[in-house]
Design an enzyme around this catalytic site. Structure first.
Site, PDB file in Angstrom:
ATOM      1  N   ASN A 109       0.842  -1.200   0.000  1.00 42.05           N
ATOM      2  CA  ASN A 109       0.000   0.000   0.000  1.00 42.05           C
ATOM      3  C   ASN A 109       0.873   1.244   0.000  1.00 42.05           C
ATOM      4  O   ASN A 109       1.941   1.251   0.606  1.00 42.05           O
ATOM      5  CB  ASN A 109      -0.869  -0.002   1.275  1.00 42.05           C
ATOM      6  CG  ASN A 109      -1.771   1.213   1.383  1.00 42.05           C
ATOM      7  OD1 ASN A 109      -2.456   1.576   0.436  1.00 42.05           O
ATOM      8  ND2 ASN A 109      -1.766   1.862   2.550  1.00 42.05           N
ATOM      9  N   HIS A 111       0.936   5.142   1.247  1.00 43.68           N
ATOM     10  CA  HIS A 111       0.232   6.000   2.207  1.00 43.68           C
ATOM     11  C   HIS A 111       0.905   7.380   2.239  1.00 43.68           C
ATOM     12  O   HIS A 111       2.128   7.466   2.310  1.00 43.68           O
ATOM     13  CB  HIS A 111       0.253   5.361   3.603  1.00 43.68           C
ATOM     14  CG  HIS A 111      -0.550   6.152   4.576  1.00 43.68           C
ATOM     15  ND1 HIS A 111      -1.930   6.068   4.650  1.00 43.68           N
ATOM     16  CD2 HIS A 111      -0.175   7.105   5.464  1.00 43.68           C
ATOM     17  CE1 HIS A 111      -2.363   6.915   5.567  1.00 43.68           C
ATOM     18  NE2 HIS A 111      -1.320   7.557   6.070  1.00 43.68           N
ATOM     19  N   GLU A 176       5.444   9.908  -4.057  1.00 41.79           N
ATOM     20  CA  GLU A 176       4.716   8.629  -4.168  1.00 41.79           C
ATOM     21  C   GLU A 176       4.949   8.008  -5.539  1.00 41.79           C
ATOM     22  O   GLU A 176       5.153   6.796  -5.660  1.00 41.79           O
ATOM     23  CB  GLU A 176       3.203   8.849  -3.991  1.00 41.79           C
ATOM     24  CG  GLU A 176       2.773   9.203  -2.593  1.00 41.79           C
ATOM     25  CD  GLU A 176       1.255   9.250  -2.449  1.00 41.79           C
ATOM     26  OE1 GLU A 176       0.792   9.216  -1.317  1.00 41.79           O
ATOM     27  OE2 GLU A 176       0.535   9.325  -3.461  1.00 41.79           O
TER      28      GLU A 176
HETATM   29  C1  GAR Z   1      -2.533   8.809  -2.722  1.00 38.78           C
HETATM   30  O1  GAR Z   1      -2.016   9.990  -2.189  1.00 38.78           O
HETATM   31  C2  GAR Z   1      -2.384   7.687  -1.729  1.00 38.78           C
HETATM   32  O2  GAR Z   1      -1.250   7.797  -0.930  1.00 38.78           O
HETATM   33  C3  GAR Z   1      -3.641   7.845  -0.920  1.00 38.78           C
HETATM   34  O3  GAR Z   1      -4.622   8.145  -1.865  1.00 38.78           O
HETATM   35  C4  GAR Z   1      -4.048   8.914  -2.900  1.00 38.78           C
HETATM   36  C5  GAR Z   1      -4.519   8.355  -4.233  1.00 38.78           C
HETATM   37  O4  GAR Z   1      -4.142   9.189  -5.278  1.00 38.78           O
HETATM   38  N1  GAR Z   1      -3.930   6.656  -0.181  1.00 38.78           N
HETATM   39  C6  GAR Z   1      -4.386   6.658   1.062  1.00 38.78           C
HETATM   40  O5  GAR Z   1      -4.633   7.679   1.666  1.00 38.78           O
HETATM   41  C7  GAR Z   1      -4.596   5.289   1.662  1.00 38.78           C
HETATM   42  N2  GAR Z   1      -4.794   5.393   3.074  1.00 38.78           N
HETATM   43  P1  GAR Z   1      -4.218   8.677  -6.777  1.00 38.78           P
HETATM   44  O6  GAR Z   1      -5.607   8.068  -6.984  1.00 38.78           O
HETATM   45  O7  GAR Z   1      -4.043   9.918  -7.598  1.00 38.78           O
HETATM   46  O8  GAR Z   1      -3.126   7.680  -6.992  1.00 38.78           O
END
Ligand code: GAR
Length: 203
Positions: A109, A111, A176
């Site tokens: 995952n 985060h 990320e």
């Molecule tokens: C990302 O920032 C990821 O880290 C977060 O959702 C976003 C998705 O962005 N995930 C969480 O918060 C999980 N707890 P994306 O759809 O543009 O990849």
């Protein structure tokens, strides 16, 4: 010349899918994005997958009475892809022990914080409100405890005084998009070893 063996990867998404895009664009040689699973019909991530001719399974979490029923439906859908790694790339559902056991130590995952700080939702907002000078992002293995599995990679991001949630989110996202594909590559090349809570990374 021997062909590189590829791991079939299922990428789970719920929203815009910028991390999915980063995985696609990084063209990891040892990974085959076999399927994208999305729990929210209409999500932008679905279009990204389709554009790259990646099979998409849309399974609306709202159609199921329990989380496990929802997951069993997903498992039935993705069984045929012989999945070796599940990547949660902005998948906003908590997984049950059923799914975690089904793919034990094969779920990762991303985060948007330096775990164990700011688990849960709105982690960038939480970091801003707390006033930390550094936040960042974490890729970790998924276990029963939410946002607490063994950490694979982390990158710190400096928080500027003038940062808003949006500007900080942008900085975190950029990191990320680099560590998630890197973690996938390391996993698919067999370079991650779990020792209790620790993940050893070999080069
Ligand atoms: C990302 O920032 C990821 O880290 C977060 O959702 C976003 C998705 O962005 N995930 C969480 O918060 C999980 N707890 P994306 O759809 O543009 O990849």
């Amino acid at each position: 010349m021997s062909a590189i063996s590829k791991t079939n990867v299922a990428v789970f998404v719920s929203g815009s899918g910028t991390n999915l895009q980063a995985i696609i664009d990084s063209g990891i040689e040892s990974a085959n994005i076999a399927v994208v699973v999305c729990n929210t019909p209409g999500a932008m991530a679905i279009e990204r997958a389709k554009k790259h001719r990646i099979p998409v399974e849309i399974v609306n979490s709202k159609d199921f009475k329990s989380r496990e029923k929802f997951e069993r439906h997903i498992v039935a859908k993705i069984d045929k892809y012989d999945i070796g790694l599940v990547v949660l790339a902005g998948f906003m559902r908590i997984l049950t022990p059923y799914f975690i056991n089904r793919f034990r130590n094969r779920i990762i995952n991303i985060h948007p914080s330096l775990l164990p700080s700011f688990p849960g939702i709105n982690s960038v907002r939480q970091a801003l409100d707390y006033g930390v000078k550094q936040t960042g992002c974490t890729v970790h293995f998924v276990g029963e405890e939410v946002d607490a599995g063994p950490i694979i990679l982390q990158v710190a991001v400096a928080v500027a005084e003038e940062d808003t949630e949006n500007t900080l989110l942008e900085k975190v996202h950029a990191q990320e998009h680099s560590i998630l594909p890197e973690a996938i590559r390391l996993f698919c090349e067999g370079k991650l070893t779990l020792r209790g809570k620790k993940v050893l990374v070999s080069s």
